[in-house]
Design a protein around this motif. Structure first.
Motif, PDB file in Angstrom:
ATOM      1  N   ASP A 230       0.833  -1.195   0.000  1.00  0.00           N
ATOM      2  CA  ASP A 230       0.000   0.000   0.000  1.00  0.00           C
ATOM      3  C   ASP A 230       0.874   1.254   0.000  1.00  0.00           C
ATOM      4  N   GLY A 231       0.648   2.128  -0.969  1.00  0.00           N
ATOM      5  CA  GLY A 231       1.487   3.311  -1.108  1.00  0.00           C
ATOM      6  C   GLY A 231       1.324   4.315   0.006  1.00  0.00           C
ATOM      7  N   ILE A 232       0.107   4.507   0.499  1.00  0.00           N
ATOM      8  CA  ILE A 232      -0.133   5.474   1.573  1.00  0.00           C
ATOM      9  C   ILE A 232       0.598   5.051   2.843  1.00  0.00           C
ATOM     10  N   ASP A 233       0.530   3.765   3.167  1.00  0.00           N
ATOM     11  CA  ASP A 233       1.238   3.264   4.349  1.00  0.00           C
ATOM     12  C   ASP A 233       2.747   3.426   4.191  1.00  0.00           C
ATOM     13  N   GLN A 234       3.260   3.169   2.991  1.00  0.00           N
ATOM     14  CA  GLN A 234       4.700   3.319   2.764  1.00  0.00           C
ATOM     15  C   GLN A 234       5.145   4.767   2.971  1.00  0.00           C
ATOM     16  N   ILE A 235       4.369   5.699   2.438  1.00  0.00           N
ATOM     17  CA  ILE A 235       4.732   7.114   2.561  1.00  0.00           C
ATOM     18  C   ILE A 235       4.681   7.550   4.023  1.00  0.00           C
ATOM     19  N   ALA A 236       3.666   7.099   4.745  1.00  0.00           N
ATOM     20  CA  ALA A 236       3.560   7.443   6.169  1.00  0.00           C
ATOM     21  C   ALA A 236       4.783   6.947   6.938  1.00  0.00           C
ATOM     22  N   ALA A 237       5.239   5.727   6.622  1.00  0.00           N
ATOM     23  CA  ALA A 237       6.416   5.173   7.300  1.00  0.00           C
ATOM     24  C   ALA A 237       7.676   5.958   6.954  1.00  0.00           C
ATOM     25  N   ILE A 238       7.813   6.335   5.701  1.00  0.00           N
ATOM     26  CA  ILE A 238       8.983   7.116   5.266  1.00  0.00           C
ATOM     27  C   ILE A 238       9.020   8.463   5.974  1.00  0.00           C
ATOM     28  N   LEU A 239       7.860   9.127   6.058  1.00  0.00           N
ATOM     29  CA  LEU A 239       7.809  10.460   6.658  1.00  0.00           C
ATOM     30  C   LEU A 239       8.023  10.414   8.170  1.00  0.00           C
ATOM     31  N   GLN A 240       7.737   9.284   8.787  1.00  0.00           N
ATOM     32  CA  GLN A 240       8.044   9.144  10.211  1.00  0.00           C
ATOM     33  C   GLN A 240       9.547   9.161  10.441  1.00  0.00           C
ATOM     34  N   GLN A 241      10.292   8.546   9.500  1.00  0.00           N
ATOM     35  CA  GLN A 241      11.751   8.487   9.606  1.00  0.00           C
ATOM     36  C   GLN A 241      12.426   9.750   9.087  1.00  0.00           C
ATOM     37  N   ALA A 242      11.805  10.381   8.090  1.00  0.00           N
ATOM     38  CA  ALA A 242      12.411  11.572   7.470  1.00  0.00           C
ATOM     39  C   ALA A 242      11.330  12.623   7.241  1.00  0.00           C
ATOM     40  N   PRO A 243      10.922  13.345   8.288  1.00  0.00           N
ATOM     41  CA  PRO A 243       9.860  14.357   8.157  1.00  0.00           C
ATOM     42  C   PRO A 243      10.244  15.448   7.161  1.00  0.00           C
ATOM     43  N   THR A 244       9.249  16.009   6.488  1.00  0.00           N
ATOM     44  CA  THR A 244       9.491  17.086   5.538  1.00  0.00           C
ATOM     45  C   THR A 244       8.269  17.982   5.487  1.00  0.00           C
ATOM     46  N   THR A 245       8.477  19.195   5.016  1.00  0.00           N
ATOM     47  CA  THR A 245       7.353  20.108   4.805  1.00  0.00           C
ATOM     48  C   THR A 245       7.094  20.314   3.314  1.00  0.00           C
ATOM     49  N   ASP A 246       7.867  19.631   2.475  1.00  0.00           N
ATOM     50  CA  ASP A 246       7.733  19.798   1.023  1.00  0.00           C
ATOM     51  C   ASP A 246       7.873  18.431   0.361  1.00  0.00           C
ATOM     52  N   LEU A 247       6.748  17.808   0.057  1.00  0.00           N
ATOM     53  CA  LEU A 247       6.723  16.447  -0.471  1.00  0.00           C
ATOM     54  C   LEU A 247       6.188  16.457  -1.899  1.00  0.00           C
ATOM     55  N   THR A 248       6.921  15.785  -2.790  1.00  0.00           N
ATOM     56  CA  THR A 248       6.469  15.628  -4.173  1.00  0.00           C
ATOM     57  C   THR A 248       6.300  14.152  -4.475  1.00  0.00           C
ATOM     58  N   LEU A 249       5.143  13.788  -4.988  1.00  0.00           N
ATOM     59  CA  LEU A 249       4.864  12.420  -5.401  1.00  0.00           C
ATOM     60  C   LEU A 249       4.860  12.371  -6.924  1.00  0.00           C
ATOM     61  N   VAL A 250       5.746  11.561  -7.484  1.00  0.00           N
ATOM     62  CA  VAL A 250       5.836  11.398  -8.933  1.00  0.00           C
ATOM     63  C   VAL A 250       5.225  10.050  -9.279  1.00  0.00           C
ATOM     64  N   ALA A 251       4.134  10.069 -10.022  1.00  0.00           N
ATOM     65  CA  ALA A 251       3.410   8.826 -10.269  1.00  0.00           C
ATOM     66  C   ALA A 251       2.470   9.004 -11.446  1.00  0.00           C
ATOM     67  N   HIS A 252       1.833   7.926 -11.847  1.00  0.00           N
ATOM     68  CA  HIS A 252       0.774   8.004 -12.841  1.00  0.00           C
ATOM     69  C   HIS A 252      -0.484   8.540 -12.183  1.00  0.00           C
ATOM     70  N   GLY A 253      -1.192   9.408 -12.898  1.00  0.00           N
ATOM     71  CA  GLY A 253      -2.379  10.006 -12.337  1.00  0.00           C
ATOM     72  C   GLY A 253      -3.578   9.912 -13.259  1.00  0.00           C
ATOM     73  N   PHE A 254      -4.717  10.325 -12.735  1.00  0.00           N
ATOM     74  CA  PHE A 254      -5.967  10.350 -13.493  1.00  0.00           C
ATOM     75  C   PHE A 254      -6.875  11.366 -12.809  1.00  0.00           C
ATOM     76  N   SER A 255      -7.974  11.715 -13.445  1.00  0.00           N
ATOM     77  CA  SER A 255      -8.867  12.725 -12.886  1.00  0.00           C
ATOM     78  C   SER A 255      -9.364  12.300 -11.512  1.00  0.00           C
ATOM     79  N   GLY A 256      -8.956  13.068 -10.489  1.00  0.00           N
ATOM     80  CA  GLY A 256      -9.403  12.784  -9.136  1.00  0.00           C
ATOM     81  C   GLY A 256      -8.635  11.703  -8.429  1.00  0.00           C
ATOM     82  N   GLY A 257      -7.388  11.416  -8.869  1.00  0.00           N
ATOM     83  CA  GLY A 257      -6.642  10.374  -8.175  1.00  0.00           C
ATOM     84  C   GLY A 257      -5.237  10.182  -8.688  1.00  0.00           C
ATOM     85  N   ILE A 258      -4.475   9.337  -7.976  1.00  0.00           N
ATOM     86  CA  ILE A 258      -3.084   9.069  -8.307  1.00  0.00           C
ATOM     87  C   ILE A 258      -2.753   7.634  -7.885  1.00  0.00           C
TER      88      ILE A 258
END
Length: 222
Positions: A21-49
């Motif tokens: 799960d991508g959301i869980d992975q990002i939450a775990a990463i941010l716990q170890q390396a907090p940031t105030t400027d996060l960019t997610l590079v991924a495939h997207g579509f109207s209303g989602g990623i």
């Protein structure tokens, strides 16, 4: 791989596992390396990623609210950039961005058009080398980038869009109101991922001629 190789030195990058799960992975990463400027590079579509093994979209924002609220904690004025195609397109895209901002308490930046192939959000210049942005010929969307020309010599570009598949029958009509009927040409570029290691056959059906390249090799010319 080209985008990852072209990241500006010193940028903190992480590649999500496609099996988790991508959301869980990002939450775990941010716990170890907090940031105030996060960019997610991924495939997207109207209303989602697309993120990891799933998606973050309008229909499941409430489900992920608790995780999203931890991404930036109590940070002052955080920013979340969604470097993905078409996320902000239409009513669904607008609602998704507004709700994501409310849940994450971050300023959310998203695109209402395809990303890549010559067009990038301004934030991309802080993440990727200029040559990488210039030379990247794909888009961050599921599908094929279609360049529609108003004549047959590929010189008068009228429209660029992402087509989920190449399966059209325009008859005597036109792909778009901005394009003249029966005198246009289209160039599609994209990637095809084979499911198995075996021999594949490519076939095309058209009435006015077609060329197909695979890995820069011309395999159909008729």
């Amino acid at each position: 791989p080209m985008l990852l190789a072209g990241v500006v030195p010193g940028t903190n990058t992480h590649v999500l596992s496609p099996d988790q799960d991508g959301i869980d992975q990002i939450a775990a990463i941010l716990q170890q390396a907090p940031t105030t400027d996060l960019t997610l590079v991924a495939h997207g579509f109207s209303g989602g990623i697309n993120l990891g093994s799933g998606t973050l979209e309008l229909s499941n924002l409430a489900q992920y609210a608790s995780q999203l609220q931890t991404w930036f904690g109590l940070a002052d004025s955080p920013q979340l950039t969604l470097m993905a195609c078409n996320v902000a397109v239409g009513d669904a895209g607008t609602e998704f961005v507004e709700k994501l901002q409310a849940i994450s308490h971050a300023k959310v930046i998203a695109s209402n058009r395809p990303i890549g192939h010559g067009y990038w959000l301004p934030e991309a210049t802080q993440l990727f080398e200029a040559a990488t942005l210039r030379d990247y010929r794909h888009t961050l969307a599921d599908g094929f980038t279609g360049e529609y020309y108003n004549e047959r010599e590929f010189t008068e570009l009228a429209l660029t869009r992402v087509d989920p598949s190449i399966d059209f029958n325009w008859g005597f009509g036109s792909p778009d109101e901005s394009i003249d009927a029966d005198t246009f040409s289209v160039r599609w570029t994209g990637k095809i991922e084979p499911k198995f290691s075996e021999t594949y056959t490519f076939k095309t059906v058209s009435d006015d001629g077609v060329r197909l390249w695979v890995n820069d090799q011309l395999i159909i010319d008729q």
